[in-house]
Design a protein around this motif. Structure first.
Motif, mmCIF file in Angstrom:
data_model
loop_
_atom_site.group_PDB
_atom_site.id
_atom_site.type_symbol
_atom_site.label_atom_id
_atom_site.label_comp_id
_atom_site.label_asym_id
_atom_site.label_seq_id
_atom_site.Cartn_x
_atom_site.Cartn_y
_atom_site.Cartn_z
ATOM 1 N N GLN A 117 0.799 -1.221 0.000
ATOM 2 C CA GLN A 117 0.000 0.000 0.000
ATOM 3 C C GLN A 117 0.832 1.272 0.000
ATOM 4 O OE1 GLN A 117 -2.063 -1.076 3.607
ATOM 5 N NE2 GLN A 117 -3.837 -1.846 2.491
ATOM 6 N N LEU A 118 2.152 1.143 -0.046
ATOM 7 C CA LEU A 118 3.013 2.320 -0.099
ATOM 8 C C LEU A 118 2.870 3.019 -1.445
ATOM 9 C CD1 LEU A 118 6.280 0.870 1.490
ATOM 10 C CD2 LEU A 118 4.600 2.359 2.590
ATOM 11 N N PRO A 119 3.220 4.295 -1.521
ATOM 12 C CA PRO A 119 3.191 4.983 -2.821
ATOM 13 C C PRO A 119 3.960 4.201 -3.870
ATOM 14 C CG PRO A 119 3.627 6.549 -1.057
ATOM 15 C CD PRO A 119 3.651 5.187 -0.432
ATOM 16 N N ARG A 120 3.389 4.087 -5.064
ATOM 17 C CA ARG A 120 3.949 3.213 -6.095
ATOM 18 C C ARG A 120 4.956 3.907 -7.001
ATOM 19 N NH1 ARG A 120 3.451 -1.456 -4.315
ATOM 20 N NH2 ARG A 120 3.791 -2.290 -6.417
ATOM 21 N N SER A 121 5.089 5.209 -6.908
ATOM 22 C CA SER A 121 5.958 5.929 -7.839
ATOM 23 C C SER A 121 6.571 7.132 -7.143
ATOM 24 C CB SER A 121 5.155 6.396 -9.059
ATOM 25 O OG SER A 121 4.228 7.412 -8.679
ATOM 26 N N PHE A 122 7.572 7.732 -7.800
ATOM 27 C CA PHE A 122 8.167 8.955 -7.283
ATOM 28 C C PHE A 122 7.144 10.081 -7.251
ATOM 29 C CE2 PHE A 122 12.095 6.926 -9.131
ATOM 30 C CZ PHE A 122 12.717 6.681 -7.920
ATOM 31 N N VAL A 123 6.327 10.168 -8.276
ATOM 32 C CA VAL A 123 5.318 11.228 -8.319
ATOM 33 C C VAL A 123 4.308 11.057 -7.184
ATOM 34 C CG1 VAL A 123 3.417 12.199 -9.679
ATOM 35 C CG2 VAL A 123 5.596 11.664 -10.793
ATOM 36 N N ASP A 124 3.858 9.831 -6.949
ATOM 37 C CA ASP A 124 2.932 9.592 -5.837
ATOM 38 C C ASP A 124 3.570 9.969 -4.500
ATOM 39 O OD1 ASP A 124 1.018 8.633 -7.570
ATOM 40 O OD2 ASP A 124 1.507 6.521 -7.245
ATOM 41 N N THR A 125 4.845 9.638 -4.339
ATOM 42 C CA THR A 125 5.555 9.983 -3.104
ATOM 43 C C THR A 125 5.646 11.495 -2.952
ATOM 44 O OG1 THR A 125 6.859 7.962 -3.334
ATOM 45 C CG2 THR A 125 7.687 9.623 -1.807
ATOM 46 N N TRP A 126 5.956 12.184 -4.038
ATOM 47 C CA TRP A 126 6.059 13.648 -4.027
ATOM 48 C C TRP A 126 4.724 14.289 -3.655
ATOM 49 C CZ3 TRP A 126 3.829 17.472 -7.205
ATOM 50 C CH2 TRP A 126 4.402 18.733 -7.148
ATOM 51 N N LEU A 127 3.639 13.793 -4.210
ATOM 52 C CA LEU A 127 2.321 14.349 -3.903
ATOM 53 C C LEU A 127 1.983 14.160 -2.423
ATOM 54 C CD1 LEU A 127 0.338 13.118 -7.052
ATOM 55 C CD2 LEU A 127 0.905 15.493 -6.480
ATOM 56 N N LEU A 128 2.277 12.966 -1.878
ATOM 57 C CA LEU A 128 2.011 12.710 -0.468
ATOM 58 C C LEU A 128 2.875 13.612 0.409
ATOM 59 C CD1 LEU A 128 0.596 11.045 1.726
ATOM 60 C CD2 LEU A 128 2.407 9.328 1.479
ATOM 61 N N MET A 129 4.140 13.798 0.038
ATOM 62 C CA MET A 129 5.038 14.662 0.801
ATOM 63 C C MET A 129 4.508 16.093 0.853
ATOM 64 S SD MET A 129 7.536 17.204 0.130
ATOM 65 C CE MET A 129 8.098 16.863 -1.543
ATOM 66 N N ARG A 130 4.044 16.608 -0.263
ATOM 67 C CA ARG A 130 3.534 17.983 -0.295
ATOM 68 C C ARG A 130 2.274 18.124 0.558
ATOM 69 N NH1 ARG A 130 6.635 21.803 -3.281
ATOM 70 N NH2 ARG A 130 4.683 22.878 -3.771
ATOM 71 N N GLU A 131 1.396 17.136 0.467
ATOM 72 C CA GLU A 131 0.154 17.194 1.232
ATOM 73 C C GLU A 131 0.420 17.079 2.732
ATOM 74 O OE1 GLU A 131 -4.347 15.260 0.922
ATOM 75 O OE2 GLU A 131 -2.652 14.255 -0.040
ATOM 76 N N LEU A 132 1.296 16.128 3.094
ATOM 77 C CA LEU A 132 1.627 15.961 4.506
ATOM 78 C C LEU A 132 2.438 17.144 5.042
ATOM 79 C CD1 LEU A 132 2.528 12.179 4.880
ATOM 80 C CD2 LEU A 132 1.012 13.480 6.389
ATOM 81 N N GLY A 133 3.301 17.699 4.209
ATOM 82 C CA GLY A 133 4.083 18.857 4.640
ATOM 83 C C GLY A 133 3.201 20.045 4.974
ATOM 84 N N ALA A 134 2.201 20.297 4.144
ATOM 85 C CA ALA A 134 1.270 21.391 4.427
ATOM 86 C C ALA A 134 0.503 21.124 5.718
ATOM 87 C CB ALA A 134 0.305 21.567 3.259
ATOM 88 N N ALA A 135 0.126 19.856 5.939
ATOM 89 C CA ALA A 135 -0.574 19.502 7.179
ATOM 90 C C ALA A 135 0.343 19.683 8.385
ATOM 91 C CB ALA A 135 -1.075 18.061 7.101
ATOM 92 N N ALA A 136 1.628 19.350 8.237
ATOM 93 C CA ALA A 136 2.567 19.520 9.350
ATOM 94 C C ALA A 136 2.709 20.982 9.736
ATOM 95 C CB ALA A 136 3.929 18.931 8.972
ATOM 96 N N ILE A 137 2.781 21.858 8.750
ATOM 97 C CA ILE A 137 2.887 23.290 9.050
ATOM 98 C C ILE A 137 1.665 23.763 9.827
ATOM 99 C CG2 ILE A 137 2.967 25.594 8.009
ATOM 100 C CD1 ILE A 137 4.636 24.336 5.740
ATOM 101 N N ARG A 138 0.507 23.172 9.532
ATOM 102 C CA ARG A 138 -0.729 23.516 10.250
ATOM 103 C C ARG A 138 -0.885 22.728 11.546
ATOM 104 N NH1 ARG A 138 -2.763 22.532 4.999
ATOM 105 N NH2 ARG A 138 -3.758 20.620 5.772
ATOM 106 N N ASN A 139 0.091 21.835 11.857
ATOM 107 C CA ASN A 139 0.017 20.966 13.039
ATOM 108 C C ASN A 139 -1.236 20.104 13.029
ATOM 109 O OD1 ASN A 139 2.343 21.211 14.727
ATOM 110 N ND2 ASN A 139 1.739 23.331 15.160
#
Length: 391
Positions: free
Chosen positions: A152-174
């Motif tokens: 169930q892990l991200p299957r591609s570099f692009v999928d990983t990048w999208l998850l990183m951006r989404e989670l990063g924005a959530a981290a900034i918002r705590n």
């Protein structure tokens, strides 16, 4: 993670060719300043391709370099991984360094190893423990509300990048990130497997990321010790019926590689424990048979377990080669040491090359018996017997 790729001779795009040219220049660089120059050009192009979803160009460039220039391939792989798992995000005029991280959990069970949604209260507690023992005081943490299996892990570099951006924005918002898990694939069940807790941290640009980056004499070893001590009680409800071992949180791709390495000895030890529990006999009653299995090259070692006084095979474990390992790497000695430490005294090592075969009917891997024949692993008749493969 660095991909082990077979070479391709297909024509590739201009962007993929340019990636190869820059990576080759970086590999040939003779000094730090030139490194910085080529790293910037490589990073800019990779980020452009990730943003446009050009996964094929990234893979084509890696494929082309895999056989032609190992140093350039590694430079490109490192740069692609870095771009997919980290970035700088600007919010309200402040820059934050964002890193996608992964917390692997090695587990084994006679029953199904759970994966799935993590309760909010548990997620909050895990975030507190990670913040206290693993990440820096400046780190803002966002966790996904899901315990991932390898399927169930991200299957591609692009999928990983999208998850990183989404989670990063959530981290900034705590904030935690509630995922849409309806499209995740089903989890394959093995006796021993890895589960992953995925999240992101955001720190003010240039500030420390981890506890061991700060000036308080913390180390990776002390962080792992405290995380294991304090995090294990929080994880137990997620892994009911399992023996498990938490690993240290790290950058996403490095953590995946660390888990792959650690899972091999863990699975071997778990095999012996499982057989002792299932058969009601000590490890000394077992025989282990080791064989090297080849496709176009050596792919993996397969270790078969059976009784010392019979030729049948009860159970099997796969030990895949990772990274730069090949037939010249002394893997068998490591396997033998682990088996003896686990109590197995009789070990047979075959010198022949076994074909990379699986059962035509069920797809299960075949394991070497004492006579040097690839055979099915079959436990004696058991009630509710689980799968016979440990990964």
């Amino acid at each position: 993670m660095k991909r082990n790729r077979l070479p391709t001779r297909k024509r590739i795009s201009a962007d993929a060719s340019e990636l190869g040219r820059i990576a080759t220049s970086l590999a040939d660089s003779g000094g730090k300043l030139e490194d910085i120059f080529w790293e910037k050009k490589l990073s800019d192009l990779i980020c452009k391709l990730l943003e446009s979803g050009a996964e094929d160009d990234l893979n084509a460039a890696l494929d082309r370099l895999f056989d032609s220039n190992a140093s350039a391939h590694d430079c490109l792989a490192d740069a692609v991984e870095a771009a997919a798992e980290s970035c700088i995000l600007s919010v309200d005029g402040e820059d934050y360094d964002v890193l996608l991280f992964n917390v692997p959990l090695l587990a084994w069970s006679r029953f199904s190893i759970p994966s799935g949604t993590i309760p909010t209260s548990t997620l909050q507690t895990l975030g507190v423990q990670l913040g206290a023992h693993v990440f820096s005081a400046d780190a803002r943490i966002a966790l996904t509300n899901y315990l991932f299996s390898p399927d169930q892990l991200p299957r591609s570099f692009v999928d990983t990048w999208l998850l990183m951006r989404e989670l990063g924005a959530a981290a900034i918002r705590n904030e935690a990130l509630a995922l849409d898990v309806t499209s995740l694939p089903e989890t394959n069940q093995f006796l021993s497997d890895t589960r992953y807790l995925i999240g992101a941290i955001a720190v003010p640009h240039g500030r420390p990321l981890f506890r061991w980056n700060e000036n308080d004499h913390a180390t990776r070893e002390t962080a792992l010790k405290e995380w294991t001590k304090q995090g294990t009680p929080c994880l137990e409800p997620l892994l009911t019926g399992c023996a498990f071992q938490p690993l240290l949180a790290d950058a996403y791709h490095a953590a995946c590689r660390n888990a792959d390495m650690a899972s091999r000895p863990y699975s071997l030890r778990a095999s012996v424990d499982f057989l002792q529990t299932t058969l009601g006999k000590p490890a000394e009653s077992l025989r282990a048979v080791i064989g090297a299995f080849y496709d176009k090259r050596l792919e993996e070692y397969r270790i078969a377990f059976g009784p010392r006084d019979d030729d049948v095979i009860y159970h099997g474990v796969i030990w895949p080669l990772l990274g730069s390992e090949d037939e010249n790497t002394d893997v068998i000695s490591d396997i033998e040491v682990l088996l003896r430490e686990s109590g197995v005294k009789e070990i047979v090592v075959h010198n022949q090359q076994f074909p990379f075969e699986f059962c035509d009917d069920c797809g299960a891997p075949l394991y070497p018996n004492v006579d040097g024949e690839p055979v099915h692993a079959e436990l004696p008749e058991q009630n509710n017997a689980p799968s016979q493969t440990l990964h």
